[in-house]
Design a protein around this motif. Structure first.
Motif, PDB file in Angstrom:
ATOM      1  N   ILE A  45      -8.329  -3.032   1.030  1.00 39.49           N
ATOM      2  CA  ILE A  45      -7.249  -2.772   0.051  1.00 39.49           C
ATOM      3  C   ILE A  45      -7.839  -2.375  -1.287  1.00 39.49           C
TER       4      ILE A  45
ATOM      5  N   LEU B 208       0.825  -1.206   0.000  1.00 39.54           N
ATOM      6  CA  LEU B 208       0.000   0.000   0.000  1.00 39.54           C
ATOM      7  C   LEU B 208       0.860   1.257   0.000  1.00 39.54           C
TER       8      LEU B 208
ATOM      9  N   SER C 228       1.366  12.205  -9.669  1.00 38.86           N
ATOM     10  CA  SER C 228       0.475  13.353  -9.827  1.00 38.86           C
ATOM     11  C   SER C 228       1.227  14.658  -9.626  1.00 38.86           C
TER      12      SER C 228
ATOM     13  N   GLY D 203      -7.502   5.460  -4.974  1.00 41.21           N
ATOM     14  CA  GLY D 203      -6.214   5.972  -5.479  1.00 41.21           C
ATOM     15  C   GLY D 203      -6.238   6.128  -6.977  1.00 41.21           C
TER      16      GLY D 203
ATOM     17  N   VAL E 246       1.285   6.909  -6.740  1.00 41.67           N
ATOM     18  CA  VAL E 246       0.175   7.743  -7.205  1.00 41.67           C
ATOM     19  C   VAL E 246       0.471   9.206  -6.892  1.00 41.67           C
TER      20      VAL E 246
ATOM     21  N   THR F 128       2.201   1.803  -3.417  1.00 39.23           N
ATOM     22  CA  THR F 128       1.177   2.263  -4.357  1.00 39.23           C
ATOM     23  C   THR F 128       0.847   3.726  -4.105  1.00 39.23           C
TER      24      THR F 128
ATOM     25  N   SER G   9      -6.061   9.603  -9.092  1.00 33.44           N
ATOM     26  CA  SER G   9      -4.957   9.914  -9.997  1.00 33.44           C
ATOM     27  C   SER G   9      -5.473  10.195 -11.393  1.00 33.44           C
TER      28      SER G   9
ATOM     29  N   LEU H 264      -9.276   1.111  -1.150  1.00 33.49           N
ATOM     30  CA  LEU H 264      -8.238   2.164  -1.133  1.00 33.49           C
ATOM     31  C   LEU H 264      -7.594   2.292  -2.496  1.00 33.49           C
ATOM     32  N   LEU H 265      -7.286   1.153  -3.097  1.00 28.02           N
ATOM     33  CA  LEU H 265      -6.658   1.171  -4.414  1.00 28.02           C
ATOM     34  C   LEU H 265      -7.555   1.855  -5.417  1.00 28.02           C
TER      35      LEU H 265
END
Lengths: 1006, 217
Positions: free
Chosen positions: B6, A46, A57, B13, A53, A49, B17, B9-10
């Motif tokens: 998970i 996590l 950005s 994300g 991200v 990741t 983005s 959250l992913l």
């Protein structure tokens, strides 16, 4: 045993257990921070990741900041911005005073290269010389004079010195100048005239790495105190007794060039080149020698004496050795050696390394018997590269201890750290009423000096040099002084009461004393400008003729008691006497033999290590008499069991700056040791017995301490191997290959170039096709190329902790392989750099095409495309790719002036590797285009090729059949490393020529 | 349960983005593309006047364009080759001349305010004779054309191959204030290189390589 011992091995671990090393090599690239300890968890995933991200950005959100463009104030005619200019000058890193060419870009010297026209080195430049340019941009240099530790001004310093000098003049106080060997004739004359103005004035020359005994021995045998100019290029048979002339002894760059030239395997008729090394320590020269005779440290001189006796009997003279005969096998080897030397009378050379007059006299006698004086040793045009006198030094120390010295100037030396001073003598130094040091940095002597008058950098001031009598060079400034330091030449002129600029002083001396010695009558201006342009001038010697050999001066050695253990203090190639200990490039340069970085250590033999039960990095206590040091141990193959060897030049105050060196992160371990310095200063173990600085000490004891200090040894890093499954149970891969002189006159050609290909050729190479060839027989492992590449390509220094994690960044490394007898191996040095394979395994695995093949045969690395997957490094069979784990320190604004503006400074997360100096290729191509001509062979010279003192590297266009590299590739000695995996590298190697022994049988098949 | 968190959250994300990226690409511009950048300079130097009207050759000032990687921004000493004499535009000087004649008074020294700034920036004293003075400082221009650090562009190779300055820098002779004409992006470079290899430059065959290492090293 499951696996046989390999033919070539990189360390004792590999000799004992090749399988484990092979397994280790396969997992070399797997140690990422995420894998240390527990398995990668959900949280790690996590975090990664989220970071990606956010990072992607935010990086896309910014406009470049506004930037100013400042043109030069005045555009000088002929000075084109962005163009490099080259100026010939003199290297100031050691008293060898090699001729160099400095590359100046936009007013800043950024790279030093050997001067190809210089008669001594002919183009090479050692690692120390290369690295010495950092001295100019060192922000730790002392900016202003200091008095009693506080910043002062030149006026105040000069007036205080003037007071002390006038007091000395009135009271007949002793005024002394203590310096290491100075090669500048102008400075020598300036100091001579300065000290002569005092009733008791004297210039004492002493070298921390002394060759005083050689000079003293010649005073006794030839009536002149001189260091002969050794001509290795004329010597076909070399017998060296513990003189590491390829590593650190006197003028290694010149010696290396001569040595490799006299041994070229391809010259016709093939010379009977031979090199025997007699030693106890394992040196660069010893590993390279055709025959290495391992004797106990106290037997080296005895072996020499018995050689002299053999030579005397061959020449019909009588000489009865006084020492006990060495063992029978050594005597047999000495018999053979004597015969070889005798057959090459006048073309041979006997060298003796120890600073010991009796032994040096024997070496002189040997050379006299062989008729070498006048051919391979030149006494009429002697070397001036070591002039130190231990006797003068001992006398000075006695005077200091006796409180007799009123004023002492110290120049080019650091007596407090270089010499074995007793506590009483050290206190006596502190009591000298006026101790002035001219050191450029805050060293140990500066700490007790009354006044510190910093000398300018050689690149900031005018000067000159005469390294060998009759060969003079001008040292020209390349930049205005970066601080308020003052050249020593000007300081002494000022203190003598006749202030003048260094330029005036040098020119005046040349006008009066050097120009009249010119061979042909030319006007001074012409002579001066030619010397300035060429970097040197050859003039007549003004020295008296040496006397005839006085046989009576040679006396047999006394009977020597066999000691049980001896300590030898030596200097490492690169680091030398420690004056450059502030230099991170040299600190991180792996030692050519041990491959250790960032430390000195007590080097012991494998048997001794077993006896003590110590491994690499276990701290041992090395004691001689009352003096003891604690050092990590390092096990060195080939070393005599009775020897402990410790390098000088470490534990210097100027290395205190590395306390915070290297990237800071959770696991960071310090680069410096417990004393806050890099290594331990071993000078306290030297001795000054009988007015001679002795580097060999009997009666050393070793004791374990139970403590450990890990050593950063790169020996096992980046191991070349091939997965077992490609060739199960097959023989070890011949990564280093050899041919034997016992084979026919022309070497058997290597297997054919072309393996049948399934596919049509991918790469047509319509224009150029760049390639390199490296002669392994010439390479001595000196590592000049490593530092040259590092400077040219802005390669960062990472610190000891990172080196221990196998993250050193050198684009070219030198793999050292041992071979032969494990008790007395010979070593092979293999420069390993990106091989620019045609079928490059790295290129096929890059997911973002950051590494691709060019139309000219280069494996290109595109930093801005690289996302740092490291797949390429994992897939590289040669392990030559380097990953930027961090943004390595670039905080020092001054040091950043040295960065090569033609090469990108890589940031964190980017892979990098050797680019074949693409910036130099581009420069040469565009220059040729600009001049409207075709690119010639020799237009592109890579940094490693340029610096190589052995001329072992050639680079060029393989599409041009006339190019040097094409010719080398046609040499029957040519092979390519790991040829059988058919990646078709563009780097070719020439096999080592074994001059002794027969080709071994095929007994190594498993 | 944890797998759901998970994935959630992913998912958030990725959506975030994408939103951010969509925002960026609204202007359809590659990050760091400075095309059209036209900063105000400390002195209102006019390329239109010098290169356009007066037809001074580009390389009179940008001296190194055919001999070095950098074309070079002229040093103050190059400006002063002319501006020791020329202190105002011709019109203003003539106006002053006519006024002086009409009023029967000696001609006063006229100086354009921009040139006064130049003289001050170069460390000169405009009230004294300029011919007697040395340039001691330099003007801090705002840089217009800037390539990233990992790109190496060599003016020599292009100028000597016959590429005109305007090909990349645009109609400089019409620009009152310097402006970045082209995008200077890699695609733009590569397209030109491809075209030059295919069609030549001014009828001359060239090999404009598109190897990465031509620019990146």
């Amino acid at each position: 045993m499951k696996h046989p011992h390999p033919n070539h091995w990189r360390g004792l671990e590999e000799w004992e257990d090749p399988t484990s090393v092979r397994e280790q090599a396969e997992t070399e690239f797997i140690d990422t921070p995420l894998r240390i300890g527990a398995e990668p968890g959900r949280r790690d995933f996590l975090k990664a990741t989220g970071f990606l991200v956010a990072a992607s950005s935010f990086t896309a959100c910014s406009r470049p900041p506004e930037e100013k463009a400042l043109p030069p104030v005045v555009q000088l005619e002929g000075d084109v911005p962005g163009k490099s200019y080259r100026y010939a000058t003199v290297c100031g890193a050691c008293p060898s005073a090699c001729g160099i060419v400095a590359k100046v870009r936009d007013g800043r010297p950024i790279k030093l290269e050997g001067n190809p026209a210089h008669p001594l080195t002919r183009g090479g430049l050692c690692a120390t010389g290369q690295a010495s340019i950092l001295s100019l941009y060192d922000s730790h240099r002392v900016q202003l004079p200091r008095s009693a530790g506080k910043e002062s001004s030149w006026d105040e310093a000069d007036s205080r010195i003037a007071e002390a000098l006038s007091a000395a003049r009135q009271n007949s106080g002793a005024v002394r100048v203590l310096s290491s060997t100075l090669t500048s004739p102008t400075l020598l004359r300036q100091i001579a005239s300065f000290v002569s103005a005092f009733p008791d004035g004297k210039h004492v020359v002493a070298d921390p790495v002394s060759a005083s005994a050689i000079l003293d021995a010649h005073e006794r045998t030839h009536g002149v105190r001189r260091l002969p100019h050794y001509q290795l290029g004329k010597a076909e048979v070399v017998a060296s007794f513990d003189a590491d002339f390829l590593g650190s002894w006197i003028a290694t760059t010149e010696f290396t060039r001569g040595y490799t030239e006299s041994r070229l395997a391809e010259q016709a008729p093939r010379k009977a080149a031979w090199h025997t090394q007699v030693e106890a320590r394992y040196t660069v020269s010893g590993g390279k020698a055709d025959e290495r005779i391992k004797v106990a440290p106290w037997e080296v001189s005895a072996t020499l004496e018995h050689l002299v006796a053999k030579l005397a009997s061959l020449s019909g003279k009588a000489f009865v050795p006084g020492s006990a005969a060495p063992a029978a096998d050594v005597m047999a080897a000495i018999d053979r050696l004597a015969q070889r030397l005798w057959n090459a009378r006048g073309k041979s050379l006997v060298l003796y390394g120890a600073n010991e007059i009796a032994g040096q006299q024997l070496a002189n006698f040997a050379n006299e018997l062989l008729g070498n004086y006048g051919s391979t040793l030149d006494l009429s045009l002697p070397s001036l590269q070591r002039q130190g006198s231990d006797r003068d030094l001992a006398q000075l120390l006695a005077e200091v201890a006796g409180g007799k010295v009123a004023v002492l100037f110290v120049l080019g030396m650091n007596p407090v750290a270089d010499l074995p001073l007793s506590d009483a003598t050290r206190q006596a130094f502190e009591r000298i009423p006026m101790l002035v040091t001219l050191a450029p940095r805050e060293d140990e002597t500066a700490a007790i000096a009354k006044i510190h008058c910093p000398d300018s950098d050689p690149f900031e001031s005018w000067g000159d040099a005469e390294p060998v009598a009759g060969l003079v060079s001008v040292q020209q400034p390349l930049i205005l002084p970066l601080d308020k330091s003052r050249p020593a030449l000007e300081s002494f002129a000022k203190w003598a009461g006749k202030p003048a600029s260094a330029y005036e002083l040098v020119q005046a001396h040349w006008r009066e004393s050097i120009h009249p010695r010119a061979a042909s009558a030319v006007p001074f201006e012409t002579f001066w400008h030619k010397a300035l342009h060429d970097g040197f001038a050859e003039v007549k010697s003004n020295l008296p003729v040496a006397g005839a050999f006085a046989t009576g001066a040679v006396t047999p050695l006394g009977k020597q008691a066999a000691a049980t253990a001896m300590l030898q203090l030596y200097v490492k190639p690169g680091m030398l006497d420690g004056a450059l200990a502030y230099n991170p490039w040299l600190q991180e340069l792996p030692d050519p033999v041990t491959k250790a970085t960032w430390d000195n250590y007590a080097s012991i033999s494998p048997a001794k290590a077993k006896e003590l039960g110590v491994k690499n990095g276990d701290i041992v206590r090395v004691a001689v008499g009352d003096t003891a040091l604690e050092l990590p141990a390092l096990v060195q193959a080939g070393q005599h069991d009775a020897l402990v060897a410790v390098a000088l030049g470490y534990g210097r105050k100027i290395s205190a700056r590395f306390q915070d060196f290297g990237p800071k992160w959770i696991d960071h371990r310090a680069t410096t040791g417990a004393n806050g310095l890099v290594g331990v200063n071993a000078a306290s173990l030297l001795s000054m017995e009988g007015n001679t600085l002795s580097y060999l000490r009997p009666g050393v004891t070793l004791a374990t301490t139970g403590k450990r200090q890990a050593l950063a040894v790169t020996q096992s890093h980046h191991t070349l191997s091939v997965p077992e499954n490609l060739d199960p149970g097959g023989p070890p891969r011949p990564i280093v290959q050899e041919v034997y002189l016992s084979e026919p006159e022309t070497f058997p050609a290597h297997d054919p170039e072309d393996v049948p290909e399934l596919w049509p050729p991918d790469h047509p190479y319509p224009g150029h096709r760049w390639g390199m060839a490296i002669d392994l027989d010439a390479c001595t492992g000196c590592s000049a190329c490593v530092v040259a590449c590092q400077i040219e390509n802005n390669v960062p220094v990472v610190g000891k902790d990172e080196v221990m994690r196998k993250r050193e960044m050198h684009w070219i490394r030198i793999d050292r392989y041992y071979s032969g007898d494990v008790e007395n191996p010979s070593s092979a040095h293999q420069p390993m750099l990106c091989q620019h394979c045609e079928n490059a395994p790295c290129e096929t695995v890059c997911p973002v095409l950051a590494t691709v093949h060019s139309s000219e045969g280069l494996s290109q690395q595109v930093y801005n495309r690289c996302i740092g997957t490291r797949y390429c490094a994992n897939n590289c069979p040669y392990k030559v790719r380097r990953f930027n784990w961090f943004n390595y320190p670039r905080e020092d604004k001054l040091a950043n002036l040295l960065l090569n503006p033609d090469v990108t400074v890589r940031s964190r997360g980017v892979m990098e590797k050797c680019s074949f100096c693409i910036q130099r290729i581009q420069e040469a191509k565009i220059s040729a285009k600009q001049e409207g001509r075709e690119l010639k062979d020799g237009d592109v010279v890579t940094a490693c090729q340029q610096s190589c003192p052995a001329n072992a590297i050639v680079f060029g266009d393989m599409n041009n059949p006339e190019s040097k590299v094409s010719k080398w590739v046609k040499n029957p000695r040519r092979y390519r490393v790991l040829e059988e995996i058919n990646v078709r590298p563009s780097v070719h190697y020439l096999k080592i020529v074994k001059r002794s022994g027969e080709k071994p049988g095929e007994e190594h098949h498993g | 349960m944890s797998h759901r968190i998970i994935s959630l959250l992913l998912g958030i994300g990725i959506v975030m983005s994408l939103l951010l990226m969509a925002g960026r690409f609204g202007g359809a511009r590659v990050p760091a593309n400075q095309q059209g950048y036209e900063p105000v300079q400390p002195i209102a130097y006019s390329h239109r006047l010098h290169a356009g009207e007066l037809q001074i050759d580009c390389q009179y000032c940008h001296v190194a364009a055919s001999t070095s990687r950098h074309a070079g921004i002229p040093s103050g000493s190059i400006c002063m080759n002319c501006h020791k004499q020329v202190k105002a535009t011709f019109g203003v000087v003539r106006q002053e001349d006519e006024a002086a004649t009409a009023e029967k008074r000696p001609r006063r020294d006229v100086m354009s305010p921009e040139l006064r700034k130049l003289f001050t920036d170069l460390g000169l004293d405009p009230s004294k004779d300029l011919k007697e003075q040395q340039v001691t400082q330099t003007v801090a221009w705002t840089r217009v054309h800037r390539l990233p650090d990992y790109v190496y562009f060599d003016h020599r190779a292009h100028v000597n191959a016959g590429v005109s300055c305007q090909t990349c820098h645009g109609p400089v002779e019409t620009m009152e204030r310097m402006r970045q004409h082209a995008s200077l992006s890699m695609g733009w470079c590569v397209n030109c290189h491809r075209d030059a290899t295919k069609n030549g430059i001014n009828g001359k065959r060239v090999n404009a390589s598109i190897d990465c290492s031509v620019c990146h090293y």
